[in-house]
Design a protein around this motif. Structure first.
Motif, PDB file in Angstrom:
ATOM      1  N   ARG A  66     -14.309  -1.656 -15.347  1.00  0.00           N
ATOM      2  CA  ARG A  66     -15.324  -1.126 -16.264  1.00  0.00           C
ATOM      3  C   ARG A  66     -15.188  -1.681 -17.680  1.00  0.00           C
ATOM      4  NH1 ARG A  66     -14.565   5.112 -14.893  1.00  0.00           N
ATOM      5  NH2 ARG A  66     -16.225   5.486 -16.425  1.00  0.00           N
ATOM      6  N   LEU A  67     -14.085  -2.376 -17.964  1.00  0.00           N
ATOM      7  CA  LEU A  67     -13.966  -3.105 -19.229  1.00  0.00           C
ATOM      8  C   LEU A  67     -14.263  -4.592 -19.048  1.00  0.00           C
ATOM      9  CD1 LEU A  67     -10.876  -1.871 -21.307  1.00  0.00           C
ATOM     10  CD2 LEU A  67     -13.303  -1.459 -21.707  1.00  0.00           C
ATOM     11  N   GLU A  91     -14.008  -7.707 -21.993  1.00  0.00           N
ATOM     12  CA  GLU A  91     -15.343  -8.222 -22.311  1.00  0.00           C
ATOM     13  C   GLU A  91     -16.315  -7.109 -22.666  1.00  0.00           C
ATOM     14  OE1 GLU A  91     -15.813 -12.041 -19.380  1.00  0.00           O
ATOM     15  OE2 GLU A  91     -15.676 -10.049 -18.442  1.00  0.00           O
ATOM     16  N   LEU A  92     -16.085  -5.897 -22.128  1.00  0.00           N
ATOM     17  CA  LEU A  92     -17.036  -4.807 -22.300  1.00  0.00           C
ATOM     18  C   LEU A  92     -16.512  -3.681 -23.176  1.00  0.00           C
ATOM     19  CD1 LEU A  92     -18.301  -4.581 -18.598  1.00  0.00           C
ATOM     20  CD2 LEU A  92     -19.238  -5.937 -20.483  1.00  0.00           C
ATOM     21  N   GLY A  93     -15.371  -3.878 -23.822  1.00  0.00           N
ATOM     22  CA  GLY A  93     -14.834  -2.839 -24.686  1.00  0.00           C
ATOM     23  C   GLY A  93     -13.330  -2.954 -24.837  1.00  0.00           C
ATOM     24  N   THR A  94     -12.756  -2.009 -25.584  1.00  0.00           N
ATOM     25  CA  THR A  94     -11.319  -1.987 -25.856  1.00  0.00           C
ATOM     26  C   THR A  94     -10.768  -0.610 -25.532  1.00  0.00           C
ATOM     27  OG1 THR A  94     -11.463  -3.660 -27.597  1.00  0.00           O
ATOM     28  CG2 THR A  94      -9.562  -2.174 -27.667  1.00  0.00           C
ATOM     29  N   LEU A  95      -9.660  -0.580 -24.816  1.00  0.00           N
ATOM     30  CA  LEU A  95      -8.973   0.671 -24.491  1.00  0.00           C
ATOM     31  C   LEU A  95      -7.688   0.725 -25.295  1.00  0.00           C
ATOM     32  CD1 LEU A  95      -8.473   2.309 -21.035  1.00  0.00           C
ATOM     33  CD2 LEU A  95      -6.534   2.075 -22.582  1.00  0.00           C
ATOM     34  N   VAL A  96      -7.480   1.831 -25.991  1.00  0.00           N
ATOM     35  CA  VAL A  96      -6.259   2.033 -26.775  1.00  0.00           C
ATOM     36  C   VAL A  96      -5.535   3.254 -26.228  1.00  0.00           C
ATOM     37  CG1 VAL A  96      -5.264   2.382 -29.057  1.00  0.00           C
ATOM     38  CG2 VAL A  96      -7.377   1.050 -28.815  1.00  0.00           C
ATOM     39  N   VAL A  97      -4.252   3.102 -25.910  1.00  0.00           N
ATOM     40  CA  VAL A  97      -3.469   4.180 -25.333  1.00  0.00           C
ATOM     41  C   VAL A  97      -2.156   4.339 -26.089  1.00  0.00           C
ATOM     42  CG1 VAL A  97      -2.433   2.644 -23.585  1.00  0.00           C
ATOM     43  CG2 VAL A  97      -2.481   5.124 -23.182  1.00  0.00           C
ATOM     44  N   ASP A  98      -1.752   5.578 -26.287  1.00  0.00           N
ATOM     45  CA  ASP A  98      -0.418   5.873 -26.815  1.00  0.00           C
ATOM     46  C   ASP A  98       0.045   7.177 -26.172  1.00  0.00           C
ATOM     47  OD1 ASP A  98      -1.797   7.909 -28.123  1.00  0.00           O
ATOM     48  OD2 ASP A  98      -1.477   7.114 -30.128  1.00  0.00           O
ATOM     49  N   ARG A  99       1.119   7.738 -26.674  1.00  0.00           N
ATOM     50  CA  ARG A  99       1.636   8.952 -26.055  1.00  0.00           C
ATOM     51  C   ARG A  99       0.759  10.167 -26.330  1.00  0.00           C
ATOM     52  NH1 ARG A  99       8.292   8.415 -26.517  1.00  0.00           N
ATOM     53  NH2 ARG A  99       8.442   6.672 -25.045  1.00  0.00           N
ATOM     54  N   TYR A 109     -13.282   2.089 -26.790  1.00  0.00           N
ATOM     55  CA  TYR A 109     -14.159   1.804 -27.921  1.00  0.00           C
ATOM     56  C   TYR A 109     -15.141   0.687 -27.553  1.00  0.00           C
ATOM     57  CZ  TYR A 109     -10.592   4.369 -30.538  1.00  0.00           C
ATOM     58  OH  TYR A 109      -9.718   5.333 -30.989  1.00  0.00           O
ATOM     59  N   ASP A 110     -16.282   0.678 -28.268  1.00  0.00           N
ATOM     60  CA  ASP A 110     -17.294  -0.377 -28.095  1.00  0.00           C
ATOM     61  C   ASP A 110     -17.738  -0.499 -26.648  1.00  0.00           C
ATOM     62  OD1 ASP A 110     -17.066  -1.023 -30.831  1.00  0.00           O
ATOM     63  OD2 ASP A 110     -15.336  -2.297 -30.406  1.00  0.00           O
ATOM     64  N   HIS A 111     -17.957   0.634 -26.020  1.00  0.00           N
ATOM     65  CA  HIS A 111     -18.333   0.665 -24.611  1.00  0.00           C
ATOM     66  C   HIS A 111     -19.584   1.524 -24.460  1.00  0.00           C
ATOM     67  CE1 HIS A 111     -17.851   1.426 -20.232  1.00  0.00           C
ATOM     68  NE2 HIS A 111     -17.165   0.294 -20.240  1.00  0.00           N
ATOM     69  N   SER A 112     -20.282   1.307 -23.379  1.00  0.00           N
ATOM     70  CA  SER A 112     -21.505   2.079 -23.140  1.00  0.00           C
ATOM     71  C   SER A 112     -21.221   3.545 -22.835  1.00  0.00           C
ATOM     72  CB  SER A 112     -22.296   1.457 -21.985  1.00  0.00           C
ATOM     73  OG  SER A 112     -21.511   1.430 -20.798  1.00  0.00           O
ATOM     74  N   GLU A 113     -19.997   3.847 -22.436  1.00  0.00           N
ATOM     75  CA  GLU A 113     -19.608   5.217 -22.132  1.00  0.00           C
ATOM     76  C   GLU A 113     -18.616   5.726 -23.176  1.00  0.00           C
ATOM     77  OE1 GLU A 113     -18.808   5.846 -17.722  1.00  0.00           O
ATOM     78  OE2 GLU A 113     -18.514   3.676 -17.916  1.00  0.00           O
TER      79      GLU A 113
END
Length: 433
Positions: free
Chosen positions: A192-193, A333-341, A347-351
């Protein structure tokens, strides 16, 4: 360098344990078989797992207290080379409503105790390999704090020892047991990204300078010779001891091994990669003028097949990346996922997709106990721990030799780069035929 090059001397466990602490690290044993261990099958005579904890300051004390909260765990013994650490760790166990455990100065007594099923190794990094190998030989399952190794060459030896002895080893990469970290990886794998080719991992915070201190007499309550193990002999210096040992190459790997091992493991996991082929690091001691040897500022680029991981740490700043002091970002290509504890967000995604934090340490320890009983492989296996630790070591090696290095994961070496290869092996060569 082939794994075969790291075959170990044929020394019995009893002979090995009889050697001085100075000789113990970097020496292993071939021929580790289940016959040398009191290996348990999937069936247990008792439902209670009896645990010994080696190294009880900071994380070791926390682990002892958390394990003591498990109804089917008995903390049987605590071990440390510093007598001043026993009271707080015993209190952590008693506070959990459990009986006070025995205390020992010599970790070998825990390995020789047939009533102990598993040990926690929460010592400085330079003891991890030797203690894990010996514990596997002795028939103990192991919870090993990260990084699992101090040198790259230790990893195959530890994996061989655990496999031959049929031992369960869980490395302290607790993100592997966190449901929100797993769901983040599942989201990345869902497509999905789009194609995800870049991950960034970091730790940015303000540490205090450790200053400069002179050598002095060893505190009476400390067995400093055993603490040193195979590290170079030197007079006691408080700046190279509790906690600060990690800023010296003889014992640790700086912030990259301290925090980087956790975040780089998540980056590697999410991208679905194993070992990098090219590694380039730049940085230095820019902020602190003190005794520490490891860099307070470091950037590392790890190259994989059509994918890249970037690492950064700054120990003199409080403005993190992506608004987080530590974390991992995956750029697709379709957004950025940021993960931490604290959770994850896209971000920058259609959902609009987010996930809240999940428990890490308790779940991770629970899985270790369950795997002891089932004999299944835990989420943060020794193989997973080796790959994460190797990334840290390779970044440090590139920094120390001052150039880009290449790494052959099959040969476990840096080709003809002898300076880099020496740092891969470290003191392990002392125990190699």
């Amino acid at each position: 360098m082939n794994t075969d090059e790291f075959k170990l001397r044929e020394v019995s466990r009893r002979q090995f344990l009889g050697r001085s602490a100075q000789q113990m690290v970097g020496v292993g044993v071939v021929g580790l078989t289940a016959s040398t261990a009191t290996a348990k099958s999937g069936s247990w005579a008792s439902d209670r797992v009896r645990v010994g904890v080696i190294g009880i300051r900071n994380q070791g004390k926390i682990l002892a207290g958390e394990l003591a909260k498990q109804s089917d765990v008995e903390i049987r013994s605590l071990c440390d080379i510093d007598d001043s650490q026993f009271a707080p760790a015993v209190h952590a166990v008693v506070e959990a409503g459990r009986p006070a455990p025995a205390i020992e100065r010599d970790f070998r007594r825990l390995l020789d105790d047939p009533a102990i099923d598993a040990v926690v190794v929460a010592t400085p990094d330079h003891w991890h390999a030797a203690m894990t190998i010996l514990a596997c030989q002795a028939g103990k399952d192991v919870y090993l704090e990260s990084p699992s190794t101090h040198f790259v060459a230790e990893g195959p030896l530890m994996i061989h020892a655990a496999s031959q002895a049929g031992r369960v080893v869980q490395v302290g990469l607790q993100q592997r047991s966190g449901s929100h970290f797993r769901s983040a990886v599942d989201f990345l794998r869902s497509g999905r990204l789009g194609s995800v080719r870049l991950a960034k991992a970091w730790i940015v915070h303000r540490r205090r300078t450790i200053g400069r201190k002179s050598e002095c007499e060893t505190p009476l309550q400390v067995d400093y010779s055993q603490w040193l193990g195979s590290a170079p002999a030197r007079d006691f210096n408080p700046n190279r001891f509790h906690f600060n040992w990690r800023w010296f190459w003889d014992y640790g790997g700086g912030e990259l091994a301290h925090w980087g091992v956790h975040m780089l493991d998540v980056a590697r996991w999410g991208l679905g990669v194993e070992s990098p082929t090219r590694i380039s690091a730049v940085g230095g001691q820019y902020a602190f003028d003190d005794d520490q040897e490891t860099p307070d500022t470091l950037s590392v680029q790890y190259a994989f097949e059509k994918k890249t991981i970037l690492w950064e740490h700054r120990l003199w700043s409080s403005h993190g990346i992506e608004g987080r002091s530590s974390g991992v970002s995956f750029h697709g290509e379709l957004g950025t996922l940021v993960v931490d504890r604290g959770g994850w967000k896209v971000y920058d995604h259609s959902e609009n997709i987010t996930a809240d934090a999940s428990d890490l340490l308790t779940t991770h320890l629970r899985q270790f106990i369950d795997c002891i009983k089932s004999r299944q492989t835990p989420a943060a296996s020794l193989q997973v721990g080796q790959l994460a630790s190797t990334m840290c070591h390779l970044g440090n090696i590139s920094y120390r030799v001052g150039r880009e290095i290449t790494f052959d994961s099959a040969r476990q070496d840096c080709g003809s780069d002898q300076a880099a290869n020496q740092l891969l092996r470290g003191t392990l060569q002392a125990g190699v035929v």
